[in-house]
Design a protein around this motif. Structure first.
Motif, PDB file in Angstrom:
ATOM      1  N   VAL A  87      25.471   4.371  71.990  1.00 45.07           N
ATOM      2  CA  VAL A  87      26.866   4.001  72.204  1.00 45.07           C
ATOM      3  C   VAL A  87      27.658   4.095  70.901  1.00 45.07           C
ATOM      4  O   VAL A  87      27.138   3.797  69.829  1.00 45.07           O
ATOM      5  CB  VAL A  87      26.958   2.578  72.839  1.00 45.07           C
ATOM      6  N   PHE A 113      27.855  -3.716  76.830  1.00 47.78           N
ATOM      7  CA  PHE A 113      27.077  -2.579  77.308  1.00 47.78           C
ATOM      8  C   PHE A 113      25.603  -2.970  77.456  1.00 47.78           C
ATOM      9  O   PHE A 113      24.952  -2.641  78.449  1.00 47.78           O
ATOM     10  CB  PHE A 113      27.232  -1.403  76.338  1.00 47.78           C
ATOM     11  N   HIS A 137      27.310   7.090  75.303  1.00 50.09           N
ATOM     12  CA  HIS A 137      28.556   6.508  75.794  1.00 50.09           C
ATOM     13  C   HIS A 137      29.566   6.292  74.674  1.00 50.09           C
ATOM     14  O   HIS A 137      29.208   5.899  73.563  1.00 50.09           O
ATOM     15  CB  HIS A 137      28.263   5.175  76.487  1.00 50.09           C
TER      16      HIS A 137
END
Ligand code: AMP
Length: 145
Positions: A37, A99, A86
């Motif tokens: 991420v 997340f 992401h």
């Protein structure tokens, strides 16, 4: 107990390679899923939310640039597909925690600089992520080359 889902948080600088390497090693040895991420911090947030101008275009450029860098990065790592990488807007600590919770991650891997002086006072993302984390956190020590 092995880890099942490891989340590596990257700042998309050249320093993120050792962090990804460590997360990959752990994913392999635990037979865990690996997700990545990056959080794009809204400019208004970086400037304290008090900017008297329209930053939307700059912000879009910032997001597009991050997307490009992320795409280049995942090309280097075959196990990091687009599906598990992401990009999101927000405050890094909050979004990384969100997340990790949402995806049921049981380990977050971040980089950590040995900080001194003013930098120590300003704090670090690694420190921020550690506080209130929903799972284990590994801080990979980054040494200046
Ligand atoms: P820093 O506190 O900026 O030195 O960052 C330390 C570590 O926090 C980086 O190596 C990343 O693992 C993580 N990190 C910093 N900024 C971000 C970001 N915008 N998105 C995701 N992870 C980040």
């Amino acid at each position: 107990m092995p880890y099942h889902h490891i989340l590596v948080a990257v700042d998309l600088t050249e320093e993120c390679d050792p962090v990804i390497h460590r997360a990959r090693e752990l994913a392999v040895s635990n037979s865990a899923k690996l997700s990545l991420v990056h959080i794009v911090e809204p400019m208004a947030m970086a400037f304290g939310g008090d900017v008297p101008m329209d930053l939307s275009q700059l912000q879009q450029q910032q997001f597009d640039q991050a997307k490009e860098r992320l795409e280049r990065l995942i090309l280097k790592y075959p196990e990091l597909t687009k599906d598990c990488s992401h990009l999101t807007y927000g405050q890094p600590r909050q979004e990384i925690h969100h997340f990790a919770k949402e995806q049921a991650c049981d380990l977050i891997v971040v980089g950590s600089h040995g900080r001194h002086g003013l930098a120590l006072l300003l704090g670090s993302t690694a420190n921020d992520v550690l506080h209130g984390a929903p799972c284990d956190v590994l801080a990979v020590r980054l040494v200046k080359s």
